[in-house]
Design a protein around this motif. Structure first.
Motif, short mmCIF file in Angstrom:
data_model
loop_
_atom_site.label_atom_id
_atom_site.label_comp_id
_atom_site.label_asym_id
_atom_site.label_seq_id
_atom_site.Cartn_x
_atom_site.Cartn_y
_atom_site.Cartn_z
N SER A 64 -12.82 10.62 41.70
CA SER A 64 -14.06 11.48 41.09
C SER A 64 -13.05 12.67 41.06
O SER A 64 -13.70 13.04 40.24
CB SER A 64 -14.91 11.41 42.68
OG SER A 64 -16.08 12.33 42.60
N THR A 68 -13.83 13.75 36.40
CA THR A 68 -14.67 14.89 36.52
C THR A 68 -14.94 15.30 35.34
O THR A 68 -15.95 15.32 34.70
CB THR A 68 -14.44 15.74 37.49
OG1 THR A 68 -14.28 15.49 38.32
CG2 THR A 68 -15.43 17.38 36.89
N ALA A 74 -21.80 14.52 39.89
CA ALA A 74 -20.93 13.65 41.21
C ALA A 74 -21.41 12.26 41.54
O ALA A 74 -20.89 11.11 41.86
CB ALA A 74 -20.68 15.16 42.48
N ARG A 77 -20.65 10.20 39.41
CA ARG A 77 -18.72 9.90 39.58
C ARG A 77 -18.84 8.10 39.94
O ARG A 77 -18.06 7.96 40.73
CB ARG A 77 -18.36 10.81 40.34
CG ARG A 77 -17.62 11.45 37.85
CD ARG A 77 -16.84 12.56 38.95
NE ARG A 77 -16.89 13.56 39.77
CZ ARG A 77 -17.63 14.94 39.37
NH1 ARG A 77 -18.24 14.58 38.34
NH2 ARG A 77 -17.29 15.29 40.94
#
Length: 201
Positions: A64, A68, A74, A77
């Motif tokens: 993750s 980015t 988030a 992801r």
């Protein structure tokens, strides 16, 4: 043991392609395409991939952070990484290799379309939907695209005896050249590597 299984799978694919060619009077190239069509038709499925919660958390947190720059949100992801890990695991591929392929192919843009019409994260050609009798599949859907792309790459890895550069060139339609596979190797080395892959020919 894994190498022996890969060799056996590769031999079976070559035998199948030869049988298809002999049975249907196809050229070797058409026989390879038919073998890939049959492989896709029998292997496009859905399932989960993480067995151990701790391993999942470690991998997801690590990847993750690396993802980015391409996927700022988030939650998005983590969802994408779970999908990538699942599709890669079903296809016996290193998830980090698949991440490198996606980086080179689409930069993680699910709506990417190439000049020749390849679609989605792994830039899958739409004709495969009809070839395997799934014309309504949506290649901009991540789960669908990943399943197709990972299975196609798995097929070529088996056909090429696990040689990454040759398999990646076949995946990209650039057999005999190293430009594409070198890009994938560089992306893997610089952004996604967690353990070794055998890049030697």
């Amino acid at each position: 043991m894994l190498q022996r299984l890969a060799q056996l799978s590769s031999a079976l694919l070559l035998i199948a392609a030869g049988h298809i060619a002999a049975q249907d009077g196809l050229s070797p190239g058409d026989a390879q395409r038919e073998a890939l069509r049959q492989f896709l038709e029998s292997n496009i499925v859905a399932s989960e991939s993480f067995d151990d919660r701790f391993d999942a958390e470690v991998w997801l947190v690590d990847m993750s952070a690396r993802l980015t720059r391409y996927v700022p949100d988030a939650d998005s992801r983590l969802q994408l990484l779970r999908q990538i890990h699942a599709a890669a695991s079903r296809s016996s591929l290193a998830p980090e290799l698949v991440l490198a392929v996606i980086e080179v192919e689409s930069h993680f843009d699910r709506f990417a379309v190439s000049r020749v019409g390849a679609q989605g994260l792994m830039q899958v050609m739409p004709f495969w939907k009809n070839e395997i009798g799934r014309p309504d599949d949506n290649l901009t859907d991540n789960l669908t695209n990943l399943d197709y792309g990972c299975r196609i790459l798995q097929f070529y890895l088996q056909r090429e005896d696990g040689v990454l550069h040759r398999a990646l060139a076949a995946y990209n339609g650039s057999s005999g050249r190293r430009v594409y596979s070198d890009k994938v190797e560089l992306a893997w080395r610089e952004h996604w590597r967690t353990s070794n892959l055998n890049w030697s020919d």
